[in-house]
Scaffold this active site. Structure first.
Site, PDB file in Angstrom:
ATOM      1  N   PHE A  36       0.831  -1.190   0.000  1.00 14.67           N
ATOM      2  CA  PHE A  36       0.000   0.000   0.000  1.00 14.67           C
ATOM      3  C   PHE A  36       0.867   1.242   0.000  1.00 14.67           C
ATOM      4  CE2 PHE A  36      -2.325  -3.274   2.460  1.00 14.67           C
ATOM      5  CZ  PHE A  36      -3.385  -3.464   1.586  1.00 14.67           C
ATOM      6  N   ASP A  37       0.370   2.302  -0.592  1.00 13.28           N
ATOM      7  CA  ASP A  37       1.115   3.561  -0.559  1.00 13.28           C
ATOM      8  C   ASP A  37       0.776   4.323   0.718  1.00 13.28           C
ATOM      9  OD1 ASP A  37      -1.309   4.839  -0.925  1.00 13.28           O
ATOM     10  OD2 ASP A  37      -0.936   5.361  -3.006  1.00 13.28           O
ATOM     11  N   LYS A  38       1.376   5.488   0.890  1.00 13.80           N
ATOM     12  CA  LYS A  38       1.233   6.250   2.139  1.00 13.80           C
ATOM     13  C   LYS A  38       0.176   7.345   2.066  1.00 13.80           C
ATOM     14  CE  LYS A  38       5.016   9.190   0.851  1.00 13.80           C
ATOM     15  NZ  LYS A  38       5.240  10.501   1.023  1.00 13.80           N
TER      16      LYS A  38
END
Length: 123
Positions: A36-38
């Site tokens: 997942f990205d931030k």
């Protein structure tokens, strides 16, 4: 769409998870890992600052003044934490909010800003 997709999608929707494509559920069963990205799109929606003790009273007051100018969830969490700690906001002028970059303003003629760090903890 098979009945199992409809039932699973309905259950996930009640839990706050949007499934755009029923076949994604089948492909998910084969996954070994998820990355997942931030961006914060997979949070509970209630972030909390982790360690504000690194800020002195003036810095905390500047951060509070800037956070008061934004409706972003991270600003709201910071505002709640600092207000709860008894922080008094500093007088910050010319506050602007730039999407994806944060807030900036002027404090006693000096530039100041508030932005999310590259890596943050959101709970």
């Amino acid at each position: 769409m098979p009945a199992a997709h409809i039932v699973a999608t309905g259950a996930l929707m009640k839990a706050g998870v949007l499934v755009k494509d029923g076949s994604a559920l089948e492909r998910l069963a084969e996954a070994d890992a998820a990355v997942f990205d931030k961006t914060g799109t997979l949070t509970l929606g209630s972030p909390e600052p982790v360690d504000l003790s690194m800020l002195d009273a003036t810095q905390a007051g500047i951060a509070l003044a800037l956070a008061q100018c934004s409706r972003h969830s991270l600003s709201e969490a910071l505002r709640t934490a600092l207000t709860g700690a008894g922080t008094v906001p500093q007088r910050v002028t010319l506050v602007t909010e730039t999407p994806g970059e944060g807030l900036s303003g002027q404090w006693h003629g000096k530039s100041c800003g508030l932005a999310a760090p590259p890596a943050m903890t959101v709970t």
